[in-house]
Design a protein around this motif. Structure first.
Motif, PDB file in Angstrom:
ATOM      1  N   LEU A 157      72.508 -58.397  71.492  1.00  0.00           N
ATOM      2  CA  LEU A 157      71.419 -58.860  71.009  1.00  0.00           C
ATOM      3  C   LEU A 157      70.402 -57.650  70.636  1.00  0.00           C
ATOM      4  CD1 LEU A 157      69.587 -61.024  69.882  1.00  0.00           C
ATOM      5  CD2 LEU A 157      68.958 -61.696  72.277  1.00  0.00           C
ATOM      6  N   CYS A 158      70.289 -56.779  71.872  1.00  0.00           N
ATOM      7  CA  CYS A 158      69.405 -55.667  71.749  1.00  0.00           C
ATOM      8  C   CYS A 158      69.629 -54.715  70.532  1.00  0.00           C
ATOM      9  CB  CYS A 158      69.314 -55.048  72.975  1.00  0.00           C
ATOM     10  SG  CYS A 158      68.838 -55.650  74.411  1.00  0.00           S
ATOM     11  N   ARG A 159      71.113 -54.460  70.540  1.00  0.00           N
ATOM     12  CA  ARG A 159      71.659 -53.697  69.315  1.00  0.00           C
ATOM     13  C   ARG A 159      71.194 -54.436  67.819  1.00  0.00           C
ATOM     14  NH1 ARG A 159      75.902 -54.808  66.306  1.00  0.00           N
ATOM     15  NH2 ARG A 159      76.709 -56.383  67.663  1.00  0.00           N
ATOM     16  N   TRP A 160      71.367 -55.596  67.920  1.00  0.00           N
ATOM     17  CA  TRP A 160      70.822 -56.428  66.644  1.00  0.00           C
ATOM     18  C   TRP A 160      69.555 -56.291  66.413  1.00  0.00           C
ATOM     19  CZ3 TRP A 160      68.191 -60.526  65.202  1.00  0.00           C
ATOM     20  CH2 TRP A 160      68.536 -61.176  63.938  1.00  0.00           C
ATOM     21  N   LEU A 161      68.907 -56.376  67.158  1.00  0.00           N
ATOM     22  CA  LEU A 161      67.426 -56.326  67.051  1.00  0.00           C
ATOM     23  C   LEU A 161      66.865 -55.015  66.602  1.00  0.00           C
ATOM     24  CD1 LEU A 161      66.127 -58.350  70.099  1.00  0.00           C
ATOM     25  CD2 LEU A 161      66.009 -59.096  67.751  1.00  0.00           C
ATOM     26  N   LEU A 162      67.401 -54.028  67.138  1.00  0.00           N
ATOM     27  CA  LEU A 162      66.982 -52.751  67.005  1.00  0.00           C
ATOM     28  C   LEU A 162      67.515 -52.210  65.550  1.00  0.00           C
ATOM     29  CD1 LEU A 162      67.800 -50.889  70.254  1.00  0.00           C
ATOM     30  CD2 LEU A 162      65.384 -51.245  69.346  1.00  0.00           C
ATOM     31  N   LEU A 163      68.683 -52.643  65.232  1.00  0.00           N
ATOM     32  CA  LEU A 163      69.352 -52.119  63.923  1.00  0.00           C
ATOM     33  C   LEU A 163      68.324 -52.960  63.011  1.00  0.00           C
ATOM     34  CD1 LEU A 163      72.995 -52.262  64.376  1.00  0.00           C
ATOM     35  CD2 LEU A 163      71.559 -50.408  63.898  1.00  0.00           C
ATOM     36  N   THR A 164      67.870 -53.858  63.026  1.00  0.00           N
ATOM     37  CA  THR A 164      66.914 -54.783  62.067  1.00  0.00           C
ATOM     38  C   THR A 164      65.644 -54.345  61.969  1.00  0.00           C
ATOM     39  OG1 THR A 164      68.267 -57.130  62.589  1.00  0.00           O
ATOM     40  CG2 THR A 164      65.829 -57.188  61.695  1.00  0.00           C
ATOM     41  N   LEU A 165      65.183 -53.776  63.065  1.00  0.00           N
ATOM     42  CA  LEU A 165      63.911 -53.192  63.234  1.00  0.00           C
ATOM     43  C   LEU A 165      63.803 -52.082  62.504  1.00  0.00           C
ATOM     44  CD1 LEU A 165      62.549 -53.610  66.950  1.00  0.00           C
ATOM     45  CD2 LEU A 165      61.599 -54.814  64.807  1.00  0.00           C
ATOM     46  N   ASP A 166      64.821 -51.118  62.337  1.00  0.00           N
ATOM     47  CA  ASP A 166      65.088 -50.124  61.854  1.00  0.00           C
ATOM     48  C   ASP A 166      64.729 -50.039  60.285  1.00  0.00           C
ATOM     49  OD1 ASP A 166      65.085 -48.792  63.989  1.00  0.00           O
ATOM     50  OD2 ASP A 166      67.465 -48.478  63.823  1.00  0.00           O
ATOM     51  N   ARG A 167      64.926 -51.481  59.839  1.00  0.00           N
ATOM     52  CA  ARG A 167      65.054 -51.605  58.250  1.00  0.00           C
ATOM     53  C   ARG A 167      63.935 -52.328  57.863  1.00  0.00           C
ATOM     54  NH1 ARG A 167      70.609 -53.638  59.760  1.00  0.00           N
ATOM     55  NH2 ARG A 167      72.332 -52.003  58.898  1.00  0.00           N
ATOM     56  N   LEU A 168      63.022 -52.868  58.824  1.00  0.00           N
ATOM     57  CA  LEU A 168      61.674 -53.474  58.323  1.00  0.00           C
ATOM     58  C   LEU A 168      60.304 -52.750  58.744  1.00  0.00           C
ATOM     59  CD1 LEU A 168      62.549 -56.970  60.100  1.00  0.00           C
ATOM     60  CD2 LEU A 168      62.899 -56.317  57.824  1.00  0.00           C
ATOM     61  N   MET A 169      59.519 -53.026  57.871  1.00  0.00           N
ATOM     62  CA  MET A 169      58.041 -52.351  58.122  1.00  0.00           C
ATOM     63  C   MET A 169      57.187 -53.194  59.100  1.00  0.00           C
ATOM     64  SD  MET A 169      57.921 -49.721  56.380  1.00  0.00           S
ATOM     65  CE  MET A 169      56.248 -49.549  56.194  1.00  0.00           C
ATOM     66  N   SER A 170      58.072 -54.363  59.866  1.00  0.00           N
ATOM     67  CA  SER A 170      57.115 -55.152  60.837  1.00  0.00           C
ATOM     68  C   SER A 170      57.900 -55.153  62.336  1.00  0.00           C
ATOM     69  CB  SER A 170      56.884 -56.563  60.175  1.00  0.00           C
ATOM     70  OG  SER A 170      56.492 -57.412  61.128  1.00  0.00           O
ATOM     71  N   ASN A 171      57.124 -55.536  63.114  1.00  0.00           N
ATOM     72  CA  ASN A 171      57.976 -55.946  64.335  1.00  0.00           C
ATOM     73  C   ASN A 171      58.450 -57.471  64.721  1.00  0.00           C
ATOM     74  OD1 ASN A 171      55.589 -56.584  64.894  1.00  0.00           O
ATOM     75  ND2 ASN A 171      55.310 -56.150  66.954  1.00  0.00           N
ATOM     76  N   GLU A 172      58.128 -58.260  63.622  1.00  0.00           N
ATOM     77  CA  GLU A 172      58.187 -59.752  63.675  1.00  0.00           C
ATOM     78  C   GLU A 172      59.755 -59.838  62.603  1.00  0.00           C
ATOM     79  OE1 GLU A 172      54.895 -61.868  62.603  1.00  0.00           O
ATOM     80  OE2 GLU A 172      53.672 -61.070  64.108  1.00  0.00           O
ATOM     81  N   LEU A 173      60.565 -60.991  63.077  1.00  0.00           N
ATOM     82  CA  LEU A 173      61.581 -61.386  62.557  1.00  0.00           C
ATOM     83  C   LEU A 173      61.671 -62.891  62.387  1.00  0.00           C
ATOM     84  CD1 LEU A 173      62.286 -58.505  64.482  1.00  0.00           C
ATOM     85  CD2 LEU A 173      64.734 -59.284  63.755  1.00  0.00           C
ATOM     86  N   THR A 174      62.053 -63.298  61.266  1.00  0.00           N
ATOM     87  CA  THR A 174      62.438 -64.861  61.144  1.00  0.00           C
ATOM     88  C   THR A 174      63.719 -64.881  61.511  1.00  0.00           C
ATOM     89  OG1 THR A 174      60.216 -64.998  59.732  1.00  0.00           O
ATOM     90  CG2 THR A 174      61.804 -66.830  59.748  1.00  0.00           C
ATOM     91  N   MET A 175      64.132 -65.683  62.599  1.00  0.00           N
ATOM     92  CA  MET A 175      65.435 -65.909  62.866  1.00  0.00           C
ATOM     93  C   MET A 175      65.861 -66.785  64.123  1.00  0.00           C
ATOM     94  SD  MET A 175      68.599 -65.086  62.086  1.00  0.00           S
ATOM     95  CE  MET A 175      68.228 -63.622  60.878  1.00  0.00           C
ATOM     96  N   THR A 176      66.530 -67.904  63.645  1.00  0.00           N
ATOM     97  CA  THR A 176      66.792 -68.877  64.734  1.00  0.00           C
ATOM     98  C   THR A 176      67.948 -68.398  65.568  1.00  0.00           C
ATOM     99  OG1 THR A 176      68.283 -70.089  63.231  1.00  0.00           O
ATOM    100  CG2 THR A 176      66.018 -70.707  63.144  1.00  0.00           C
ATOM    101  N   GLN A 177      68.016 -69.054  66.705  1.00  0.00           N
ATOM    102  CA  GLN A 177      69.078 -68.817  67.644  1.00  0.00           C
ATOM    103  C   GLN A 177      70.408 -68.839  67.293  1.00  0.00           C
ATOM    104  OE1 GLN A 177      68.157 -70.259  71.408  1.00  0.00           O
ATOM    105  NE2 GLN A 177      66.502 -68.893  71.936  1.00  0.00           N
ATOM    106  N   GLU A 178      70.382 -70.154  66.345  1.00  0.00           N
ATOM    107  CA  GLU A 178      71.553 -70.534  65.523  1.00  0.00           C
ATOM    108  C   GLU A 178      72.242 -69.520  64.750  1.00  0.00           C
ATOM    109  OE1 GLU A 178      73.604 -74.343  63.316  1.00  0.00           O
ATOM    110  OE2 GLU A 178      71.445 -74.375  63.771  1.00  0.00           O
TER     111      GLU A 178
END
Length: 258
Positions: A157-178
């Motif tokens: 989960l940490c890996r996925w969050l960091l790789l996602t952040l690297d592609r965004l201009m924000s620290n907020e993600l819209t994503m359900t646990q499902e």
């Protein structure tokens, strides 16, 4: 239907591969580039399907999923503003074994496959750039497989969050646990527990499908080595990509995403 408003302007140079093109190459491709909205959950390509267009995300993120016969799935890689969807086309496969789904809503540019292949067949800088990107993407896929086999759900989960952040201009993600559980190929309960531990440490805040990263350094401390391997390989192979070319044309107006 509720509209989600994205930035009012779009520029091809928001995608790092397009930004790396020399002027002559860009001028051949730019008349055929079309800015398109990419909505959360849109399926851009099914497993075994063929693409009519390659897609260069700018503010969106596309997730590549491998589907099992029993209906299960797991993300094998993500594609954001660092890359493109459609590498199988110039690698000779013609189709892809993975499903491409929009993970984060935003925008991108699409280009007809015929135009890309004409440029690739020139066997010049575009071909070399795309092959380097493909090597980095293959590293991403291989490391994801290793990570899913050997590391904890929390580390994944940490890996996925960091790789996602690297592609965004924000620290907020819209994503359900499902959706996250489908990305990682694990049970939803496992994601809930892992997210709870990260929230307890003050790394993230999670509520109703929205994740806010509060402490990136904390995530980097808890993540496994897989994040660093992927980031290092992209940096090594594409170190000359970012910000190499100035903006070449006026930004295009963007539309709301449903």
């Amino acid at each position: 239907m509720k509209k989600t408003w994205m930035p009012r302007t779009q520029d091809p140079n928001q995608n790092h591969l397009l930004a790396a093109l020399l002027d002559a190459e860009f001028d051949r491709l730019s008349p055929h580039l079309e800015s398109i909205p990419l909505r959360l959950g849109d399926v851009l390509c099914e497993s075994g399907g063929k693409l009519d267009y390659v897609v260069f995300p700018t503010t969106a993120i596309i997730s590549l999923h491998y589907l099992l016969e029993n209906g299960g799935s797991s993300e094998i890689a993500g594609v954001g503003n660092e890359g493109m969807l459609g590498v199988s086309l110039f690698m000779g496969g013609g189709s892809t074994p993975s499903r491409a789904v929009v993970q984060t809503a935003g925008f991108g540019y699409r280009l007809p496959v015929r135009i890309l292949m004409e440029e690739f067949d020139r066997a010049g800088p575009v071909m070399r750039l795309l092959l380097r990107y493909t090597q980095a993407l293959l590293t991403h896929m291989a490391q994801t497989s290793v990570c899913n086999r050997h590391h904890t759900v929390e580390q994944q989960l940490c890996r996925w969050l960091l790789l996602t952040l690297d592609r965004l201009m924000s620290n907020e993600l819209t994503m359900t646990q499902e959706l996250i559980s489908n990305m990682l190929g694990v049970r939803r309960e496992g994601v809930t527990e892992a997210a709870g531990r990260l929230q307890g440490r003050g790394h993230i805040s999670y509520r109703r499908g929205h994740i806010t990263v509060l402490d990136r350094a904390g995530l980097e401390q808890d993540v496994c080595e897989c994040y660093g391997v992927v980031k290092k390989e992209f940096g090594r192979l594409l170190s000359d990509v970012r910000n190499r070319q100035p903006a070449r044309q006026p930004a295009l107006a963007a539309s709301p995403i449903a």
